[in-house]
Design an enzyme around this catalytic site. Structure first.
Site, PDB file in Angstrom:
ATOM      1  N   LYS A 106       0.883  -1.116  -0.141  1.00  0.00           N
ATOM      2  CA  LYS A 106       0.657   0.113  -0.258  1.00  0.00           C
ATOM      3  C   LYS A 106       1.115   1.514   0.765  1.00  0.00           C
ATOM      4  O   LYS A 106       0.906   2.059   0.338  1.00  0.00           O
ATOM      5  CB  LYS A 106      -0.450  -0.312   1.055  1.00  0.00           C
ATOM      6  CG  LYS A 106      -2.121  -1.354   0.955  1.00  0.00           C
ATOM      7  CD  LYS A 106      -2.479  -1.921   0.380  1.00  0.00           C
ATOM      8  CE  LYS A 106      -3.441  -0.967  -0.470  1.00  0.00           C
ATOM      9  NZ  LYS A 106      -3.820  -1.134  -2.005  1.00  0.00           N
TER      10      LYS A 106
ATOM     11  N   GLY B 173       2.626   2.168  -3.137  1.00  0.00           N
ATOM     12  CA  GLY B 173       2.406   2.717  -4.419  1.00  0.00           C
ATOM     13  C   GLY B 173       2.797   2.015  -5.503  1.00  0.00           C
ATOM     14  O   GLY B 173       3.660   2.467  -6.247  1.00  0.00           O
ATOM     15  N   THR B 174       3.590   0.499  -4.825  1.00  0.00           N
ATOM     16  CA  THR B 174       3.883  -0.014  -5.639  1.00  0.00           C
ATOM     17  C   THR B 174       2.983  -0.585  -7.248  1.00  0.00           C
ATOM     18  O   THR B 174       3.925  -0.201  -8.397  1.00  0.00           O
ATOM     19  CB  THR B 174       3.721  -1.568  -5.461  1.00  0.00           C
ATOM     20  OG1 THR B 174       4.024  -1.492  -3.993  1.00  0.00           O
ATOM     21  CG2 THR B 174       4.792  -2.731  -6.055  1.00  0.00           C
ATOM     22  N   THR B 175       1.824  -0.398  -7.311  1.00  0.00           N
ATOM     23  CA  THR B 175       1.008  -0.859  -8.756  1.00  0.00           C
ATOM     24  C   THR B 175       1.329   1.034  -9.741  1.00  0.00           C
ATOM     25  O   THR B 175       1.534   0.876 -10.705  1.00  0.00           O
ATOM     26  CB  THR B 175      -0.160  -1.087  -8.461  1.00  0.00           C
ATOM     27  OG1 THR B 175      -0.719  -1.888  -7.416  1.00  0.00           O
ATOM     28  CG2 THR B 175      -0.777  -1.083  -9.726  1.00  0.00           C
ATOM     29  N   TRP B 176       1.126   1.968  -8.872  1.00  0.00           N
ATOM     30  CA  TRP B 176       1.850   3.033  -9.763  1.00  0.00           C
ATOM     31  C   TRP B 176       3.076   2.768 -10.281  1.00  0.00           C
ATOM     32  O   TRP B 176       3.480   2.982 -11.681  1.00  0.00           O
ATOM     33  CB  TRP B 176       1.625   4.043  -9.260  1.00  0.00           C
ATOM     34  CG  TRP B 176       0.172   4.763  -8.292  1.00  0.00           C
ATOM     35  CD1 TRP B 176      -0.491   4.703  -8.378  1.00  0.00           C
ATOM     36  CD2 TRP B 176      -0.402   5.814  -9.996  1.00  0.00           C
ATOM     37  NE1 TRP B 176      -1.986   4.652  -7.982  1.00  0.00           N
ATOM     38  CE2 TRP B 176      -1.920   5.570  -9.068  1.00  0.00           C
ATOM     39  CE3 TRP B 176      -0.564   6.256 -10.425  1.00  0.00           C
ATOM     40  CZ2 TRP B 176      -3.089   6.754  -9.487  1.00  0.00           C
ATOM     41  CZ3 TRP B 176      -1.668   6.735 -11.336  1.00  0.00           C
ATOM     42  CH2 TRP B 176      -2.770   6.951 -10.252  1.00  0.00           C
TER      43      TRP B 176
ATOM     44  N   HIS C 116       7.166  -7.529  -2.138  1.00  0.00           N
ATOM     45  CA  HIS C 116       6.450  -6.833  -0.561  1.00  0.00           C
ATOM     46  C   HIS C 116       7.818  -7.174   0.600  1.00  0.00           C
ATOM     47  O   HIS C 116       6.710  -6.887   1.542  1.00  0.00           O
ATOM     48  CB  HIS C 116       5.553  -6.850  -0.142  1.00  0.00           C
ATOM     49  CG  HIS C 116       4.674  -6.328  -0.993  1.00  0.00           C
ATOM     50  ND1 HIS C 116       4.770  -4.822  -1.040  1.00  0.00           N
ATOM     51  CD2 HIS C 116       2.940  -6.657  -1.738  1.00  0.00           C
ATOM     52  CE1 HIS C 116       3.320  -4.650  -2.405  1.00  0.00           C
ATOM     53  NE2 HIS C 116       3.323  -5.309  -2.370  1.00  0.00           N
TER      54      HIS C 116
ATOM     55  N   SER D 175      -4.205   3.574   4.229  1.00  0.00           N
ATOM     56  CA  SER D 175      -4.699   2.919   2.710  1.00  0.00           C
ATOM     57  C   SER D 175      -4.542   1.501   3.216  1.00  0.00           C
ATOM     58  O   SER D 175      -5.481   0.871   2.680  1.00  0.00           O
ATOM     59  CB  SER D 175      -3.590   2.799   2.550  1.00  0.00           C
ATOM     60  OG  SER D 175      -4.047   2.771   0.680  1.00  0.00           O
TER      61      SER D 175
END
Length: 139
Positions: free
Chosen positions: A6, A8-11, A73, A103
């Site tokens: 949570k 900002g990994t995906t961004w 992670h 988040s």
């Protein structure tokens, strides 16, 4: 791309993939992110009996050619030791811990059916307990 959940990994994954692939938005839109970026420990999250069809991303990483896009992670001490000898490019993503906790709280409510108060969740979060451990009443 390495981060605590949570943060900002995906961004970051999307930005890295697009930059490395000449901003090919059409290919990015037509291919799921988990197929473009291996999640190193994903299968392990399911324990001894992962559901049918869960990808073995460790195997996928081993069989892939360079450049490989990998997400994790895991803390640094649990990552493969080759990270220190082969010197791959690593992007470490971090976020204000308070923002990450909020988040993570909302994520846990949606995906882990957490129904407890935010305060109880934070107690577990501060103690380093993640879902579902942070969601038990004895935190």
């Amino acid at each position: 791309v390495i981060s605590f959940p949570k943060c900002g990994t995906t961004w970051t994954q999307e930005m890295v993939w697009l930059l490395k692939n000449n901003l090919d938005f059409e290919k990015a839109k037509s291919t799921y992110l988990h197929l473009r970026f291996s999640f190193l420990e994903f299968k392990l999250l399911w324990g001894d009996h992962p559901p049918e069809g869960i990808l073995d991303d460790i195997k996928k990483v081993r069989e892939s050619t360079s450049p490989r896009f990998i997400k994790s992670h895991l803390p640094l001490e649990l990552l493969p030791k080759q990270i220190w000898t082969k010197k791959p490019k690593v992007i470490y993503v971090f976020r204000n811990p308070k923002d990450a906790a909020v988040s993570y709280y909302h994520h846990t409510k949606i995906w882990h059916n957490y129904v407890g108060p935010l305060e109880l969740f934070f107690e577990g979060y501060i103690q380093g307990k993640g879902p579902p451990l942070c969601c038990q009443t004895d935190c």
